[in-house]
Scaffold this active site. Structure first.
Site, mmCIF file in Angstrom:
data_model
loop_
_atom_site.group_PDB
_atom_site.id
_atom_site.type_symbol
_atom_site.label_atom_id
_atom_site.label_comp_id
_atom_site.label_asym_id
_atom_site.label_seq_id
_atom_site.Cartn_x
_atom_site.Cartn_y
_atom_site.Cartn_z
ATOM 1 N N HIS A 155 0.999 -1.063 -0.058
ATOM 2 C CA HIS A 155 -0.110 0.239 0.122
ATOM 3 C C HIS A 155 0.792 1.249 0.001
ATOM 4 O O HIS A 155 0.498 2.241 -0.817
ATOM 5 C CB HIS A 155 -0.851 -0.053 1.170
ATOM 6 C CG HIS A 155 -1.887 -1.101 1.343
ATOM 7 N ND1 HIS A 155 -1.762 -2.295 1.915
ATOM 8 C CD2 HIS A 155 -3.185 -0.958 0.512
ATOM 9 C CE1 HIS A 155 -2.736 -2.899 1.796
ATOM 10 N NE2 HIS A 155 -3.662 -2.393 0.696
ATOM 11 N N ILE A 156 1.761 1.280 0.839
ATOM 12 C CA ILE A 156 2.610 2.539 0.862
ATOM 13 C C ILE A 156 3.653 2.647 -0.031
ATOM 14 O O ILE A 156 3.858 3.823 -0.895
ATOM 15 C CB ILE A 156 3.430 2.385 2.320
ATOM 16 C CG1 ILE A 156 2.321 2.596 3.496
ATOM 17 C CG2 ILE A 156 4.480 3.819 2.364
ATOM 18 C CD1 ILE A 156 2.797 2.536 4.794
ATOM 19 N N ASP A 175 9.925 -6.538 -4.919
ATOM 20 C CA ASP A 175 8.915 -7.210 -3.863
ATOM 21 C C ASP A 175 8.853 -8.787 -4.078
ATOM 22 O O ASP A 175 9.001 -9.182 -5.045
ATOM 23 C CB ASP A 175 7.759 -6.532 -3.818
ATOM 24 C CG ASP A 175 6.648 -6.934 -2.796
ATOM 25 O OD1 ASP A 175 6.521 -7.837 -2.354
ATOM 26 O OD2 ASP A 175 6.162 -5.703 -2.415
ATOM 27 N N VAL A 206 8.870 -2.562 3.672
ATOM 28 C CA VAL A 206 8.378 -4.048 3.953
ATOM 29 C C VAL A 206 8.056 -3.961 5.494
ATOM 30 O O VAL A 206 8.759 -3.388 6.356
ATOM 31 C CB VAL A 206 9.430 -4.812 3.441
ATOM 32 C CG1 VAL A 206 9.585 -4.813 1.841
ATOM 33 C CG2 VAL A 206 10.825 -4.496 4.058
ATOM 34 N N PRO A 207 7.228 -5.115 5.876
ATOM 35 C CA PRO A 207 7.060 -5.205 7.319
ATOM 36 C C PRO A 207 8.287 -6.012 7.760
ATOM 37 O O PRO A 207 8.969 -6.427 7.035
ATOM 38 C CB PRO A 207 5.822 -6.170 7.399
ATOM 39 C CG PRO A 207 5.300 -6.412 5.799
ATOM 40 C CD PRO A 207 6.558 -5.877 4.964
ATOM 41 N N ASN A 212 14.223 -10.414 7.911
ATOM 42 C CA ASN A 212 14.531 -9.534 7.408
ATOM 43 C C ASN A 212 15.169 -8.271 8.156
ATOM 44 O O ASN A 212 15.523 -7.329 7.890
ATOM 45 C CB ASN A 212 13.649 -9.008 6.203
ATOM 46 C CG ASN A 212 12.482 -8.238 6.895
ATOM 47 O OD1 ASN A 212 12.172 -8.261 8.204
ATOM 48 N ND2 ASN A 212 11.355 -7.653 5.930
ATOM 49 N N CYS A 233 11.054 4.360 6.365
ATOM 50 C CA CYS A 233 9.840 4.853 7.094
ATOM 51 C C CYS A 233 8.973 3.522 7.416
ATOM 52 O O CYS A 233 7.784 3.650 7.458
ATOM 53 C CB CYS A 233 9.078 5.652 6.196
ATOM 54 S SG CYS A 233 9.317 7.513 6.238
ATOM 55 N N ARG A 235 10.255 0.122 9.328
ATOM 56 C CA ARG A 235 10.794 -0.419 10.955
ATOM 57 C C ARG A 235 12.288 -0.067 11.062
ATOM 58 O O ARG A 235 13.038 -0.535 10.339
ATOM 59 C CB ARG A 235 10.445 -1.878 11.223
ATOM 60 C CG ARG A 235 8.829 -2.041 11.210
ATOM 61 C CD ARG A 235 8.492 -1.440 12.636
ATOM 62 N NE ARG A 235 6.625 -1.513 12.807
ATOM 63 C CZ ARG A 235 6.081 -0.428 12.389
ATOM 64 N NH1 ARG A 235 6.207 0.619 12.019
ATOM 65 N NH2 ARG A 235 4.879 -0.633 12.879
ATOM 66 N N ASP A 259 12.618 7.778 9.811
ATOM 67 C CA ASP A 259 11.260 7.895 10.761
ATOM 68 C C ASP A 259 11.294 6.864 11.760
ATOM 69 O O ASP A 259 10.670 7.044 12.322
ATOM 70 C CB ASP A 259 10.087 7.930 9.833
ATOM 71 C CG ASP A 259 8.942 8.194 10.556
ATOM 72 O OD1 ASP A 259 8.951 9.345 11.177
ATOM 73 O OD2 ASP A 259 7.959 7.618 10.563
ATOM 74 N N GLU A 264 14.522 2.573 18.680
ATOM 75 C CA GLU A 264 13.896 4.033 18.968
ATOM 76 C C GLU A 264 13.130 4.480 20.166
ATOM 77 O O GLU A 264 13.113 5.569 20.465
ATOM 78 C CB GLU A 264 13.027 4.196 17.734
ATOM 79 C CG GLU A 264 11.532 3.415 17.690
ATOM 80 C CD GLU A 264 10.847 3.493 16.484
ATOM 81 O OE1 GLU A 264 11.365 3.741 15.303
ATOM 82 O OE2 GLU A 264 9.515 3.588 16.492
ATOM 83 N N HIS A 297 9.146 8.793 14.256
ATOM 84 C CA HIS A 297 7.897 7.767 13.875
ATOM 85 C C HIS A 297 6.655 8.487 13.814
ATOM 86 O O HIS A 297 5.820 7.927 14.305
ATOM 87 C CB HIS A 297 8.038 6.647 14.920
ATOM 88 C CG HIS A 297 7.503 5.364 14.543
ATOM 89 N ND1 HIS A 297 7.648 4.308 14.862
ATOM 90 C CD2 HIS A 297 6.305 5.275 13.646
ATOM 91 C CE1 HIS A 297 7.022 3.266 13.963
ATOM 92 N NE2 HIS A 297 6.242 3.794 13.303
#
Ligand code: NAD
Ligand code: COI
Length: 334
Positions: A155-156, A175, A206-207, A212, A233, A235, A259, A264, A297
């Site tokens: 989506h992003i 991807d 990516v999540p 990863n 932006c 993780r 971000d 963090e 974040h």
């Protein structure tokens, strides 16, 4: 029915009140605190829990909720990497997220970070603060001269691609799953190595999985172009901070827009007065550089996103409690 919400901020209250008004049959309780083994007791007597935090969800907290008969958990955000699925499964809990509260919020922030680095805005700002209104040495670069490597075309990532194309940038993408539209445009490269080789800017969407964690490490960086800009932006744990610092020190990496950061929570969410007071030496090292931009974040943090996060999370939690299967049910079997 009663739903209890954790981590509620003042900026969420108007959306929360609207949801309550539209659902007079549901009693809503809330706290600004995060869900911990200690605060779990606040949800006693509720049927479901709505929550948002970036710290890990502790097993003991979930165990307490389970003891109170609470089996329906709805997070207000996208990423669920701070849950251990084994805990949820052990306690027979169902989890929903909000997968598309506003991909544009994060995508716009991503492209802004790139733009600020390309136009050397942190350096220009220092000159301004010193009353220096001259040009040199902050000559910038244009998007249309850049090849941007987008890792993750969900989506992003897809909105990032669309915005970048509006600026005239060349995009290459990677991807594990190929989106039909991105495929049709011929943007996919076959490997991360190929994306690293071609890209002037690399952005992560990516999540985070165990597989990863630290995907951007010394080896990956060595395969990138000299002077590459890295934007994250997604993780923090996708990037090995030591490798990033080494790359910035050597000049291999020309800039970074971050971000999210590994560890963090040691820094984000607090007021430190000055970056001199940051307690995490690696984050302080990054924050002191003029070719690194750190944001706390907050890529998600827009009015549209916050409203959708509240509305969808509460809708989903109610649906779970009613025994329905919302389409944003997280598959915790993997
Ligand atoms: P998404 O699920 O729509 O897309 C993720 C994409 O990554 C999918 O296309 C998937 O196939 C791909 N993918 C998964 N593993 C991969 C791998 N190892 N290599 C390459 N591709 C892989 O998710 P999204 O909505 O685009 O969000 C992406 C991430 O952004 C979230 O998981 C979350 O961690 C992060 N996020 C950050 C913020 C913020 O405020 N900074 C806000 C929302 C989401
Ligand atoms: C997400 O939605 O996954 C985010 O990273 C946003 C944040 C509020 C946790």
């Amino acid at each position: 029915m009663k739903i209890f919400a954790y981590g509620i901020r003042d900026d969420e209250l108007s959306s929360l009140r609207k949801w309550e008004a539209a659902h007079p049959d549901v009693e809503v309780g809330y706290t600004g605190d995060t869900l911990t083994p200690d605060t779990a007791k606040l949800a006693k007597g509720s049927n479901g829990v709505v929550t948002l935090q970036t710290t890990p969800y502790e097993r003991e907290a979930l165990e307490k909720l389970s003891e109170y008969g609470i089996k329906s958990i709805s997070i207000r955000n996208v990423g669920f990497d701070n849950f251990d699925f084994k805990d949820l499964n052990d306690f027979g809990m169902k989890l929903t997220n909000v997968p598309v509260y506003s991909p544009n919020a994060i995508a716009e922030h991503t492209v802004l970070l790139m733009g600020r680095l390309l136009r050397r805005v942190p350096e220009v700002d220092v000159k301004f603060d010193n009353g220096d209104f001259t040009w040199a040495p902050t000559i910038g670069r244009e998007y249309r001269e850049q090849t941007v490597g987008v890792i993750g075309t969900g989506h992003i990532g897809r909105v990032v691609i669309k915005i970048l194309q509006g600026f005239g940038a060349k995009v290459v993408a990677y991807d594990v799953y190929h989106n039909a539209d991105i495929e049709k445009q011929g943007l996919y490269v076959d490997s991360l190595e190929e994306l690293y080789k071609q890209s002037d800017i690399i952005t992560l969407h990516v999540p985070l999985f165990d597989s990863n964690k630290y995907m951007i490490n010394d080896k990956a960086i060595s395969q990138m172009k000299d002077g590459v800009i890295i934007v994250n932006c997604a993780r923090g744990e996708l990037i090995d901070t030591d490798a990033l610092i080494a790359g910035l020190d050597s000049g291999k990496i020309g800039g970074a827009g971050l971000d999210v950061l590994d560890n963090e929570n040691s820094v984000f969410g607090h007021k430190w007065g000055s970056i001199d007071n940051l307690p995490n030496p690696k984050i302080k090292n990054l924050a002191e550089r003029l070719n690194v931009i750190i944001t706390p974040h907050n890529a998600f943090y827009t009015e549209t996103a916050v409203h959708n996060m509240i509305t969808v999370a509460f809708d989903s939690n109610k649906a779970l409690i009613d025994g329905e299967t919302p389409n944003n049910l997280v598959d915790t079997s993997k």
